[in-house]
Design a protein around this motif. Structure first.
Motif: not given
Length: 697
Positions: A584-609
């Motif tokens: 399920g990790g295809a197409g991500w453009r940015n990557l951040r990790a939360g304090p609980d270990g969850r991963l966050f990112g953007l799939r499209t430039p200028g898109g929604q986190v």
């Protein structure tokens, strides 16, 4: 698979370094094989076959392996591979020491044989000497030898005179051109060198207008006055018009033309918005810019007819690169030099021959190439590069094929990201005074400095004890530094690469992960907080971004570029250590990790986190905004041309709120485990223009 063939997960010609094969010089990125001075151009697929066979180091490579590497595993007929091998044999036939053998039922083997030693002549028995002829019928032997030597000397002299002689360049002087308060950038010298046009604004929050003034003296006169941003002016070959880029706060930019000295401006063609969009004149009716037909396409060079606005592609960069940008046409209109971005942090200069359509690489080391201009005779290119770790001025001769040479300046701190040149080889450059430092954002918007040294600091990240990690170029090349709570700053790395980015603390605060680029190779590293135990976690050299630690500290996630976009990867620190794609990790453009270990990112430039698992606040991060994830929610540092930069907190529940305006923001944000915000801030912003006198020797 043959272990030598499997050095990389695939073949990307733009990142392949040149190599020697017996007496042949092979330049994969330029699709060239040079033997005895003759250059043969190969098709991309044929060059891939050659590179794959060369990787095997003389061992057989199966047909299946070649198809997997050179056709990306697609189903092709045997005839396609056979045709490539036949073309390769034809291209190499002039070098007898290269053998391309067919191994029945297996595949092919490429061998480069060492040069055979010539056998020494065996002394023969002296033969009976014939009777000497009459003196009148005999030429003295020494005269024959002298005649032959004279002929050889004459031919050698003619060849030497025909070859281009090496030229050395040096800086003979420097004097300032502007001293106004604010930022004067994007210099454009007129062809005669009598006038200069530049963009000017009082500070980073304001839009830019174009100004013109005499090089020797005079008051600047404003050429444009528009709500949008006017940059990248360039004079037409005859010096009667200016082309420039007009960029709105959001949306597409426009290529504009305005007559000189006076006249109405007009829009020529739309273009995609880019930070370093550059325009250049090929001739009086044709412009060339770095652009793309749509936001989904790669950046490339496009020629624009100034009469009709019609655009056509000049280059077709490989999908494995980030594209082509910043063209500069030669004064004679035959060539265009441009930057091909191989990956984040690695560029090479390429040359396009507009008559033949051929492209070739001028640099093959991956060091960043910023501003560049042509000498008046269309032979030399002057460019800015961080080759060796510190930005300086370099030159490359397009005729001799010799490596680039550094030009000795002795002028102190001068950035060469934007250059201009006149017919007398006088170079206009930007001369900044200022620095970028890291600071804590306190309640109420007050900034408390973390770093105060001269240079550029960016990408801040804080550990639980308040130690701040960041990237700094204060000593030349970008390296990883930390500043401890007691104010002591320590450099952790000495990689001396072209790029280093995205430091990330381990959960226990004892180690940092980051990405570094050196020699066209991007890899993932870890290092202890005291600078010990530097370790490379990957060796494939593929473009990588934004590493983050897993919650237990036993793995690192990062983004890796593939043929279809970026893929989220996982690298366990124990076991076999092989990176694996995350489902399920295809197409991500940015990557951040939360304090609980969850991963966050953007799939499209200028898109929604988005959260890889679970829910996330409704946060959009337009292009140019910086964002990160912390204890209290998602933090966004906005970057808008129509308003000052500000830090917003989007909590896990409830409405977003602005924490503070940060007018001096440099566009980077971090957050500590206890929720304190870090930013990079520009200080003492001042950019003036200067003139460098270049001379050839």
């Amino acid at each position: 698979m043959n272990e030598h063939v499997a050095l990389w997960p695939g073949l990307n010609l733009a990142r392949e370094l040149p190599f020697t094969l017996a007496g042949a010089q092979v330049r994969p990125a330029a699709l060239e094989v040079e033997t005895a001075g003759a250059v043969v151009q190969l098709e991309p697929r044929v060059m891939k076959v050659l590179v794959a066979l060369h990787r095997a180091r003389g061992q057989p490579v199966s047909r299946d392996e070649l198809i997997d590497l050179c056709w990306n595993g697609r189903i092709v007929t045997e005839g396609a591979l056979n045709r490539c091998v036949a073309q390769l044999r034809k291209a190499l036939q002039s070098e007898p020491r290269i053998r391309l053998d067919t191994i029945p039922t297996v595949g092919y083997r490429l061998q480069a044989l060492p040069e055979a030693r010539r056998a020494l002549p065996v002394a023969a028995e002296p033969a009976p000497q014939p009777a000497a002829p009459a003196p009148s019928a005999r030429r003295p032997a020494h005269r024959v030898v002298l005649g032959l030597l004279a002929g050889v000397a004459a031919a050698s002299a003619g060849l030497w005179l025909a070859l281009p002689r090496p030229v050395s360049w040096s800086a003979q002087g420097y004097h300032p051109l502007t001293a106004e308060q604010g930022l004067e950038t994007h210099p454009a010298l007129s062809p005669t060198g009598e006038q200069i046009v530049y963009s000017q604004r009082p500070d980073l929050s304001a839009r830019r207008d174009l100004y013109i003034r005499s090089v020797e003296q005079g008051t600047p006169v404003r050429i444009t006055s528009h709500p949008d941003d006017d940059i990248s002016a360039v004079w037409s070959p005859r010096g009667d018009r200016l082309a420039f880029i007009r960029t709105p706060p959001s949306g597409a930019c426009t290529v504009m033309i305005v007559p000189v000295p006076v006249g109405p401006e007009r829009a020529v063609a739309p273009c995609q918005q880019a930070t370093y969009t550059r325009v250049s004149w090929i001739d009086d009716q044709t412009l060339v810019i770095g652009d793309r037909p749509s936001p989904a396409d790669l950046w490339r060079l496009r020629a624009i007819d100034v009469r009709t606005g019609a655009a056509r592609d000049l280059t077709s960069p490989d999908a494995g690169t980030l594209g082509d940008s910043d063209p500069a046409a030669s004064p004679d209109g035959r060539y265009v030099v441009f930057r091909r971005s191989l990956m984040h942090g690695a560029d090479d200069l390429f040359l396009k021959d507009l008559r033949t359509g051929r492209e070739r690489a001028l640099t093959t080391d991956g060091w960043k190439a910023a501003g560049y201009v042509w000498s008046a005779d269309s032979r030399h290119i002057f460019y800015s590069s961080n080759r060796g770790g510190e930005f300086g001025l370099w030159t490359v001769d397009i005729r001799t094929g010799q490596p680039p040479e550094r030009i000795s300046l002795g002028l102190g701190q001068i950035t060469f990201s934007r250059l201009s040149i006149d017919r007398r080889n006088r170079l206009a450059v930007e001369a900044p005074r200022g620095r970028t430092n890291i600071a804590w954002l306190e309640p109420g918007g007050r900034l408390t400095p973390v770093t105060t040294e001269a240079g550029l600091d960016w990408d801040p990240e804080a550990a639980a004890d308040g130690t701040v990690a960041y990237v700094s170029s204060r000593n030349g090349a970008p390296e990883l530094w930390v500043t401890r709570p007691d104010g002591q700053s320590v450099r952790l790395t000495s990689i001396v690469g072209s790029y280093l980015t995205a430091p990330s603390w381990s959960p226990d605060g004892q180690s940092l992960a980051f990405v570094a680029v050196k020699g066209r190779r991007s890899d993932l590293y870890t290092v202890a907080r005291d600078g010990s135990a530097l370790r490379s976690l990957t060796w494939d050299g593929v473009d990588k971004l934004e590493p983050v630690w897993g919650p237990g500290g036993d793995r690192i996630y990062y983004l890796q570029r593939t043929a279809t976009g970026f893929q989220l990867m996982e690298r366990l620190l124990a076991g076999d250590g092989r990176p694996r794609p995350v489902p399920g990790g295809a197409g991500w453009r940015n990557l951040r990790a939360g304090p609980d270990g969850r991963l966050f990112g953007l799939r499209t430039p200028g898109g929604q986190v988005e959260a890889l698992t679970g829910a996330a606040p409704a946060v959009r991060a337009p292009i140019g905004d910086a964002w990160t994830v912390g204890r209290d929610g998602i933090y966004v540092l906005t970057a808008r041309r129509d308003q000052p930069p500000g830090v917003w907190l989007h909590p896990w529940s409830g409405p977003a709120r602005k924490l503070a305006d940060v007018p001096t923001s440099a566009g980077y944000i971090g957050v500590s485990p206890d929720g304190r915000v870090l930013v990079a801030q520009n200080l003492d912003d001042q950019v003036d223009l200067g003139l460098v006198e270049l001379s050839r020797q």
